[in-house]
Scaffold this motif. Structure first.
Motif, short mmCIF file in Angstrom:
data_model
loop_
_atom_site.label_atom_id
_atom_site.label_comp_id
_atom_site.label_asym_id
_atom_site.label_seq_id
_atom_site.Cartn_x
_atom_site.Cartn_y
_atom_site.Cartn_z
N TRP A 49 -22.55 -5.83 -55.55
CA TRP A 49 -22.67 -4.36 -55.58
C TRP A 49 -23.83 -3.75 -56.70
CZ3 TRP A 49 -20.64 -0.12 -52.90
CH2 TRP A 49 -19.39 -0.45 -51.93
N ILE A 50 -24.58 -5.05 -57.28
CA ILE A 50 -25.31 -4.77 -58.16
C ILE A 50 -26.67 -4.33 -57.53
CG2 ILE A 50 -26.73 -5.69 -60.18
CD1 ILE A 50 -23.46 -5.60 -60.60
N ASN A 51 -26.97 -2.84 -57.65
CA ASN A 51 -28.30 -2.36 -57.16
C ASN A 51 -28.25 -2.95 -55.41
OD1 ASN A 51 -29.43 -1.78 -59.80
ND2 ASN A 51 -30.18 -3.79 -60.11
N ARG A 52 -27.17 -2.34 -55.03
CA ARG A 52 -26.88 -2.96 -53.72
C ARG A 52 -28.00 -2.23 -52.68
NH1 ARG A 52 -21.18 -2.51 -50.35
NH2 ARG A 52 -21.54 -3.75 -48.68
N SER A 53 -28.16 -1.04 -52.83
CA SER A 53 -28.98 -0.33 -51.95
C SER A 53 -30.51 -0.94 -52.03
CB SER A 53 -29.08 1.31 -52.11
OG SER A 53 -27.80 1.65 -52.00
N TYR A 54 -30.87 -1.29 -53.10
CA TYR A 54 -32.32 -2.06 -53.25
C TYR A 54 -32.35 -3.18 -52.29
CZ TYR A 54 -36.23 -3.99 -55.44
OH TYR A 54 -37.56 -4.85 -55.42
N GLY A 55 -31.54 -3.83 -52.46
CA GLY A 55 -31.65 -5.15 -51.48
C GLY A 55 -31.58 -4.78 -50.11
N LYS A 56 -30.68 -3.88 -49.61
CA LYS A 56 -30.41 -3.22 -48.27
C LYS A 56 -31.80 -2.64 -47.93
CE LYS A 56 -26.18 -4.59 -48.20
NZ LYS A 56 -25.79 -5.79 -47.21
N ILE A 57 -32.63 -1.90 -48.63
CA ILE A 57 -33.75 -1.53 -48.22
C ILE A 57 -34.52 -2.60 -47.43
CG2 ILE A 57 -35.95 -0.68 -48.71
CD1 ILE A 57 -34.68 0.83 -50.94
N PHE A 58 -34.93 -3.95 -48.30
CA PHE A 58 -35.71 -4.83 -47.49
C PHE A 58 -35.13 -5.60 -46.33
CE2 PHE A 58 -36.62 -4.23 -52.21
CZ PHE A 58 -37.75 -3.79 -51.93
N CYS A 59 -33.81 -5.87 -46.29
CA CYS A 59 -32.79 -6.52 -45.42
C CYS A 59 -33.14 -5.74 -44.10
CB CYS A 59 -31.47 -6.58 -45.66
SG CYS A 59 -31.37 -7.96 -47.27
N SER A 60 -32.81 -4.20 -44.26
CA SER A 60 -32.75 -3.60 -42.91
C SER A 60 -34.35 -3.30 -42.59
CB SER A 60 -32.45 -2.28 -43.39
OG SER A 60 -31.06 -1.94 -43.89
N LEU A 61 -35.22 -3.41 -43.25
CA LEU A 61 -36.55 -3.24 -42.72
C LEU A 61 -36.97 -4.45 -42.17
CD1 LEU A 61 -38.35 -1.01 -45.60
CD2 LEU A 61 -37.74 -0.48 -43.00
N SER A 62 -36.59 -5.70 -42.61
CA SER A 62 -36.88 -6.95 -42.16
C SER A 62 -36.28 -7.19 -41.04
CB SER A 62 -36.46 -7.99 -43.31
OG SER A 62 -37.31 -8.06 -44.46
N SER A 63 -34.80 -6.69 -40.55
CA SER A 63 -34.36 -6.58 -39.45
C SER A 63 -34.95 -5.97 -38.31
CB SER A 63 -32.50 -6.37 -39.61
OG SER A 63 -32.17 -6.45 -38.61
N LEU A 64 -35.29 -4.61 -38.62
CA LEU A 64 -35.90 -3.74 -37.59
C LEU A 64 -37.34 -4.33 -37.31
CD1 LEU A 64 -35.00 -0.34 -39.19
CD2 LEU A 64 -34.29 -1.15 -37.12
N THR A 65 -38.21 -4.86 -38.13
CA THR A 65 -39.59 -5.31 -37.74
C THR A 65 -39.67 -6.58 -37.35
OG1 THR A 65 -40.06 -5.88 -40.17
CG2 THR A 65 -40.38 -3.61 -39.45
N GLY A 66 -38.58 -7.46 -37.56
CA GLY A 66 -38.73 -8.73 -37.20
C GLY A 66 -39.55 -9.64 -38.26
#
Length: 334
Positions: A49-66
């Protein structure tokens, strides 16, 4: 259009790019090294949960763009540049109300030449959200705005992107609640909602904050606070952690050491100037933004924790020497 803004924008970009060129091209350093990213934020399967949303930004974008999207990606370097520039413009537009013409140009010069702010100008690190959080409070306070729904929503987002903001918003909410009972002129629902959100946001990171606060717990607390305060006011992270001032790059390290002493003076004088500003405003709650430094100074301090507060201190420095005549008389705040 404000004639000072183009000067600030153009000069800041030129000097920041020059700083980046000097370190990245001339010296060959990797200016976007961020150990925390690979250690915590790049692990998309992590439940931290440490700055969780920050990491999710890149994980989500990487998943969407491949494709792998990180803070080093050009789009995030560009976004960081826009955010940092917008924040500086915002601080300047607020600060110019209290500064004479010399003070305005001094503030621009300080914004432009500050070496540490230039190094971080293009970095999309979690610190950028702390910068936004501190500016949000400063903006509301300077414009006599009370906590509203927009403030609460922005605070919620920023606290999840930078958990170090939680104590700041928590104390600010308490102050606003107490102010309601003193004056009764504010809406209680939004400060109370911010208080609850900050409290809930703290629960998942409670164990981490306890471990962080107990770093170097074997050192005498008074001595640790003194040294952490000094490191926070002027020394970069590598020096504060290793305690090595002169290492491989002797000339560069000597220049860095000299710069650190200059920054300690500027930041300390700036803090005094900001306290004078608070005295003039007769509103001690402006100082709540410095709650951001409490835990680092107790645990382990270095200048990256001061980064979100640097514009405030540079305003304080300019205000001390070149405030407008009508703001030269300080008043009692207690």
């Amino acid at each position: 259009m404000n004639k000072h803004i183009p000067i600030l924008i153009i000069s800041k970009i030129i000097i920041s790019l020059s700083t980046l060129y000097f370190f990245a091209v001339y010296l060959g350093w990797d200016m976007f090294t961020y150990p925390d990213f690979s250690a915590a934020y790049s692990n998309c399967s992590s439940d931290s949960w440490i700055n969780r949303s920050y990491g999710k930004i890149f994980c989500s974008l990487s998943s969407l763009t491949g494709q792998e999207i990180t803070y080093k990606s050009p789009i995030f370097i560009f976004i960081a540049t826009l955010i940092n520039m917008a924040v500086l413009i915002g601080y300047f537009l607020i600060s110019q109300r209290y500064l004479n013409e010399y003070g305005k140009y001094l503030l621009i010069a300080l914004f432009v030449i500050h070496p540490y702010m230039n190094v971080y100008f293009f970095r999309f690190y979690t610190d950028i959200f702390a910068t936004l959080g501190i500016f949000l409070i400063f903006f509301y306070k300077a414009n006599n705005k009370h906590i509203d729904l927009l403030f609460v929503l922005l605070s919620l987002m920023l606290m999840n992107l930078r958990v170090a903001l939680i104590p700041v918003f928590f104390i600010y909410a308490i102050w606003e609640i107490l102010s309601f009972f003193r004056s009764g002129s504010k809406k209680l629902i939004f400060p109370f909602l911010l208080f609850i959100i900050a409290l809930i946001s703290y629960i998942p990171v409670m164990s981490f904050s306890y471990r962080f606060a107990n770093i170097n717990s074997d050192i005498n607390l008074f001595i640790k606070v003194i040294f952490n305060l000094i490191y926070t006011m002027g020394f970069r992270e590598s020096v504060a952690v290793t305690r090595v001032f002169i290492a491989e790059y002797e000339i560069i390290d000597l220049m860095s050491l000299f710069t650190s002493f200059i920054l300690i003076i500027v930041h300390t004088v700036g803090l005094y100037g900001f306290i004078k500003f608070v005295a003039m405003k007769r509103d001690i709650s402006f100082l709540i933004v410095f709650v951001y430094l409490v835990v680092p100074i107790i645990a382990i301090g270095h200048m990256r924790y001061l980064l979100p507060l640097m514009p405030v201190l540079l305003f304080g420095f300019s205000y001390l020497f070149f405030r407008k005549e009508k703001y030269k008389k300080s008043k009692q705040i207690l």
